[in-house]
Design an enzyme around this catalytic site. Structure first.
Site, PDB file in Angstrom:
ATOM      1  N   GLU A 121       1.921  73.950  33.231  1.00 31.81           N
ATOM      2  CA  GLU A 121       3.152  73.838  32.793  1.00 31.81           C
ATOM      3  C   GLU A 121       4.331  73.341  33.772  1.00 31.81           C
ATOM      4  OE1 GLU A 121       4.189  77.319  30.294  1.00 31.81           O
ATOM      5  OE2 GLU A 121       6.291  76.682  30.413  1.00 31.81           O
TER       6      GLU A 121
ATOM      7  N   LYS B  87      -2.400  71.750  21.173  1.00 34.63           N
ATOM      8  CA  LYS B  87      -2.558  72.684  22.195  1.00 34.63           C
ATOM      9  C   LYS B  87      -3.610  72.139  23.197  1.00 34.63           C
ATOM     10  CE  LYS B  87      -1.489  76.555  24.668  1.00 34.63           C
ATOM     11  NZ  LYS B  87      -1.284  78.018  24.614  1.00 34.63           N
TER      12      LYS B  87
ATOM     13  N   HIS C 214      11.109  78.492  22.006  1.00 33.63           N
ATOM     14  CA  HIS C 214      10.884  79.956  22.555  1.00 33.63           C
ATOM     15  C   HIS C 214      12.056  80.113  23.516  1.00 33.63           C
ATOM     16  CE1 HIS C 214       6.895  79.290  21.002  1.00 33.63           C
ATOM     17  NE2 HIS C 214       6.493  80.136  21.813  1.00 33.63           N
TER      18      HIS C 214
ATOM     19  N   HIS D 185      12.912  83.954  22.876  1.00 34.02           N
ATOM     20  CA  HIS D 185      12.701  84.964  23.977  1.00 34.02           C
ATOM     21  C   HIS D 185      13.892  85.705  23.933  1.00 34.02           C
ATOM     22  CE1 HIS D 185       8.991  82.566  25.851  1.00 34.02           C
ATOM     23  NE2 HIS D 185       8.756  83.477  25.084  1.00 34.02           N
TER      24      HIS D 185
ATOM     25  N   ASN E 269       7.343  74.982  24.497  1.00 33.40           N
ATOM     26  CA  ASN E 269       8.360  76.176  24.745  1.00 33.40           C
ATOM     27  C   ASN E 269       9.249  75.847  23.440  1.00 33.40           C
ATOM     28  OD1 ASN E 269       7.040  77.664  26.505  1.00 33.40           O
ATOM     29  ND2 ASN E 269       8.076  76.653  27.957  1.00 33.40           N
TER      30      ASN E 269
ATOM     31  N   HIS F  87       6.733  87.788  17.511  1.00 30.49           N
ATOM     32  CA  HIS F  87       6.970  86.677  18.352  1.00 30.49           C
ATOM     33  C   HIS F  87       7.070  85.425  17.513  1.00 30.49           C
ATOM     34  CE1 HIS F  87       6.678  83.898  21.458  1.00 30.49           C
ATOM     35  NE2 HIS F  87       5.728  83.299  20.941  1.00 30.49           N
TER      36      HIS F  87
ATOM     37  N   ARG G 157     -13.186  89.628  41.741  1.00 34.87           N
ATOM     38  CA  ARG G 157     -12.508  88.229  42.034  1.00 34.87           C
ATOM     39  C   ARG G 157     -12.715  87.159  41.056  1.00 34.87           C
ATOM     40  NH1 ARG G 157     -14.020  89.946  47.176  1.00 34.87           N
ATOM     41  NH2 ARG G 157     -12.086  90.531  48.131  1.00 34.87           N
TER      42      ARG G 157
ATOM     43  N   ARG H 106       3.656  70.338  29.496  1.00 35.01           N
ATOM     44  CA  ARG H 106       3.154  71.827  28.735  1.00 35.01           C
ATOM     45  C   ARG H 106       4.383  72.409  28.288  1.00 35.01           C
ATOM     46  NH1 ARG H 106      -1.491  76.130  30.104  1.00 35.01           N
ATOM     47  NH2 ARG H 106      -1.287  77.579  28.635  1.00 35.01           N
TER      48      ARG H 106
ATOM     49  N   LYS I 158      -3.853  80.822  30.033  1.00 31.63           N
ATOM     50  CA  LYS I 158      -2.898  81.959  30.664  1.00 31.63           C
ATOM     51  C   LYS I 158      -3.289  83.108  30.321  1.00 31.63           C
ATOM     52  CE  LYS I 158       1.478  79.316  30.312  1.00 31.63           C
ATOM     53  NZ  LYS I 158       2.872  79.268  29.447  1.00 31.63           N
TER      54      LYS I 158
ATOM     55  N   GLU J  60       3.981  78.995  14.574  1.00 36.82           N
ATOM     56  CA  GLU J  60       3.681  78.314  15.582  1.00 36.82           C
ATOM     57  C   GLU J  60       3.064  77.023  15.329  1.00 36.82           C
ATOM     58  OE1 GLU J  60       4.063  78.937  18.959  1.00 36.82           O
ATOM     59  OE2 GLU J  60       4.622  81.046  18.904  1.00 36.82           O
TER      60      GLU J  60
HETATM   61  N1  LIG Z   1      -1.586  83.273  26.944  1.00 30.93           N
HETATM   62  C1  LIG Z   1      -0.879  82.663  25.975  1.00 30.93           C
HETATM   63  O1  LIG Z   1      -0.742  81.573  26.230  1.00 30.93           O
HETATM   64  C2  LIG Z   1       0.035  83.060  25.037  1.00 30.93           C
HETATM   65  C3  LIG Z   1       0.678  82.385  24.022  1.00 30.93           C
HETATM   66  C4  LIG Z   1       1.237  82.998  23.050  1.00 30.93           C
HETATM   67  C5  LIG Z   1       1.253  84.516  22.847  1.00 30.93           C
HETATM   68  N2  LIG Z   1       0.681  85.208  24.092  1.00 30.93           N
HETATM   69  C6  LIG Z   1       0.953  86.613  23.599  1.00 30.93           C
HETATM   70  O2  LIG Z   1      -0.001  87.063  22.515  1.00 30.93           O
HETATM   71  C7  LIG Z   1       0.606  88.522  22.208  1.00 30.93           C
HETATM   72  C8  LIG Z   1       0.966  88.513  20.718  1.00 30.93           C
HETATM   73  O3  LIG Z   1      -0.162  88.150  20.162  1.00 30.93           O
HETATM   74  P1  LIG Z   1      -0.463  88.450  18.479  1.00 30.93           P
HETATM   75  O4  LIG Z   1       0.524  87.940  17.892  1.00 30.93           O
HETATM   76  O5  LIG Z   1      -1.822  87.945  18.219  1.00 30.93           O
HETATM   77  O6  LIG Z   1      -0.476  90.036  18.621  1.00 30.93           O
HETATM   78  P2  LIG Z   1      -1.629  91.334  18.637  1.00 30.93           P
HETATM   79  O7  LIG Z   1      -2.453  90.983  19.583  1.00 30.93           O
HETATM   80  O8  LIG Z   1      -0.620  92.701  18.914  1.00 30.93           O
HETATM   81  O9  LIG Z   1      -2.042  91.370  17.271  1.00 30.93           O
HETATM   82  C9  LIG Z   1      -1.244  91.612  16.070  1.00 30.93           C
HETATM   83  C10 LIG Z   1      -1.911  92.800  15.135  1.00 30.93           C
HETATM   84  O10 LIG Z   1      -2.826  92.211  14.568  1.00 30.93           O
HETATM   85  C11 LIG Z   1      -4.126  93.252  14.369  1.00 30.93           C
HETATM   86  N3  LIG Z   1      -5.162  92.011  14.231  1.00 30.93           N
HETATM   87  C12 LIG Z   1      -5.743  91.261  15.081  1.00 30.93           C
HETATM   88  N4  LIG Z   1      -6.490  90.662  14.637  1.00 30.93           N
HETATM   89  C13 LIG Z   1      -6.930  90.976  13.090  1.00 30.93           C
HETATM   90  C14 LIG Z   1      -7.398  90.834  12.243  1.00 30.93           C
HETATM   91  N5  LIG Z   1      -8.347  89.672  12.095  1.00 30.93           N
HETATM   92  N6  LIG Z   1      -7.380  91.351  10.934  1.00 30.93           N
HETATM   93  C15 LIG Z   1      -6.355  92.273  10.706  1.00 30.93           C
HETATM   94  N7  LIG Z   1      -5.484  92.721  11.975  1.00 30.93           N
HETATM   95  C16 LIG Z   1      -5.968  92.097  13.016  1.00 30.93           C
HETATM   96  C17 LIG Z   1      -3.833  93.716  16.030  1.00 30.93           C
HETATM   97  O11 LIG Z   1      -4.620  94.879  15.822  1.00 30.93           O
HETATM   98  C18 LIG Z   1      -2.444  93.894  16.135  1.00 30.93           C
HETATM   99  O12 LIG Z   1      -2.040  95.147  15.207  1.00 30.93           O
HETATM  100  C19 LIG Z   1       1.956  88.548  23.070  1.00 30.93           C
HETATM  101  O13 LIG Z   1       1.582  89.603  24.254  1.00 30.93           O
HETATM  102  C20 LIG Z   1       2.235  87.139  23.555  1.00 30.93           C
HETATM  103  O14 LIG Z   1       2.571  87.283  25.064  1.00 30.93           O
HETATM  104  C21 LIG Z   1      -0.044  84.432  24.838  1.00 30.93           C
HETATM  105 ZN   LIG Z   2       4.678  81.305  21.046  1.00 36.50          ZN
END
Ligand SMILES: NC(=O)c1ccc[n+]([C@@H]2O[C@H](COP(=O)([O-])OP(=O)(O)OC[C@H]3O[C@@H](n4cnc5c(N)ncnc54)[C@H](O)[C@@H]3O)[C@@H](O)[C@H]2O)c1
Ligand SMILES: [Zn+2]
Length: 358
Positions: free
Chosen positions: A233, A223, A244, A248, A241, A261, A117, A237, A139, A181
């Site tokens: 949101e 942020k 986005h 999306h 977007n 992304h 929990r 917040r 999130k 971003e």
């Molecule tokens: N929670 C939120 O508010 C929020 C906001 C934006 C995005 N997201 C989520 O984030 C995700 C995308 O995240 P991302 O773009 O970081 O992708 P990811 O986590 O897949 O990372 C991208 C790649 O980079 C590699 N990597 C990570 N750190 C590294 C480093 N220091 N050196 C070399 N390689 C490295 C990873 O292994 C991966 O292959 C999506 O699922 C999205 O929905 C969440």
């Molecule tokens: Zn984004």
């Protein structure tokens, strides 16, 4: 070095942006915490374990590896991770450290949110996208087969430790995707951050430490502020977007395989800018600045073969529609946006067509 307060009903905490901050991780782990479970990916751990291991010396810990990738950001992975935590002796005093990109941050954050929990999580984002976006704001969640991030909850971390040193190993394309971003943050709320992205493009792309630290801190500041004003949101917040809604649609239409992304968001910001121009709420010269800035960090993958009508249809399926109406975040000037549902279908289609052709 900058540290930005995030204040939410659930928890108040800091998002620390500091080169070398990883070495101080130990200071942020509560003395009374039990076993530490570090959730990470193999590659990230291999490249950056040094300062983490040093910082948690003498404390009980276990590293749990997660395969990463959107396909593994699923409930079944959370269950497998929870099993490992339990087998490793995890209990209610344990804490999770999410050490990786946005996928690790979201998945490990969700694991912490629901394990017994809820146990605390420390977020240590290692991609630029995760540093300026995913790790701050609480999130967490995973994907369903039908769509991204459809299961999840808010679980604010104890602290977010953002160490720009880890970005040096990031593939160039991942780094550039994160930069979009930051441009977004400039357009929605900080004209001076936008100016840095324009003026210091070369230093940004060459990862000059001072410039990187400055733009990461600039984006995290926004942020943190936006989340403080509106954790769930409901209002402010939503400005995050920007780009986005269209982005999306592009990601979904290309089955999450053609664009990263951030790249989809870059295209989405262009489409939103064309829409704002068409609606007459943005001056041509301001619109040009936004379009030129996103283009200067390109290129993004080819848009060839994409249909404007199909993308417009995808917009309707976005989970952020409210009672069937799509709310667009449109720029009024660099540094200021407006949220509106008052746009015609023709204007939206035309904006998509222009953005596809540009
Ligand atoms: N929670 C939120 O508010 C929020 C906001 C934006 C995005 N997201 C989520 O984030 C995700 C995308 O995240 P991302 O773009 O970081 O992708 P990811 O986590 O897949 O990372 C991208 C790649 O980079 C590699 N990597 C990570 N750190 C590294 C480093 N220091 N050196 C070399 N390689 C490295 C990873 O292994 C991966 O292959 C999506 O699922 C999205 O929905 C969440
Ligand atoms: Zn984004």
């Amino acid at each position: 070095m900058p540290s930005f307060p995030v204040q939410t009903p659930q928890r108040n905490y800091q998002a620390i942006v500091e080169r070398g901050a990883l070495a101080k991780l130990g200071d942020h782990i509560p003395a009374k915490a039990g076993k530490i479970f570090i959730v990470t990916e193999w590659d990230v751990w291999n490249m950056h374990q040094g300062p983490v291991l040093e910082a948690i010396q003498g404390r009980p810990f276990q590293v749990i590896f997660f395969s990463g990738g959107e396909v593994n950001k699923r409930l079944v992975s959370v269950e497998a991770l929870a099993d490992q935590v339990l087998l490793g002796g995890g209990d209610r005093s344990s804490i999770v450290i999410a050490f990786g990109g946005g996928i690790v941050c979201d998945t490990a954050g969700f694991l912490a949110a629901i394990f017994m929990r809820g146990i605390p999580v420390i977020q240590i984002p290692t991609t630029l996208l995760a540093q300026v976006d995913a790790a701050v704001g609480g999130k967490t969640g995973v994907n369903l087969a039908e769509g991204k991030n459809l299961i999840g909850c808010f679980h604010q971390p104890l602290v977010v430790i953002i160490d720009p040193n880890v970005l040096s190993t990031l593939p160039d394309r991942e780094y550039r995707a994160g930069l979009y971003e930051i441009i977004k943050c400039g357009v929605i709320a900080d004209a001076s951050l936008f100016e840095v992205m324009v003026r210091e493009r070369e230093a940004v792309l060459a990862q000059h430490p001072e410039t990187v630290d400055r733009i990461v801190a600039g984006a995290v500041r926004i942020k943190a502020h936006v989340v403080t004003e509106d954790e769930r949101e409901e209002d402010l917040r939503r400005i995050l977007n920007f780009g986005h809604t269209f982005g999306h649609a592009l990601e979904a239409e290309t089955k999450y395989s053609r664009f990263l992304h951030g790249e989809a968001v870059a295209w989405g910001m262009n489409a939103a800018t064309y829409l704002a121009l068409r609606c007459g709420i943005l001056e041509q010269s301001e619109g040009r600045r936004i379009l030129d800035c996103t283009a200067s960090y390109g290129p993004i993958p080819s848009l060839e073969g994409l249909s404007a009508a199909a993308l417009a249809a995808r917009l309707q399926a976005d989970k952020k529609t409210i009672q069937g109406k799509i709310h667009f975040v449109l720029p009024e000037a660099v540094g200021r946006v407006r949220i509106t549902a008052d746009v015609t279908g023709e204007a939206v289609l035309a904006a998509i067509q222009t953005a596809l052709a540009a």
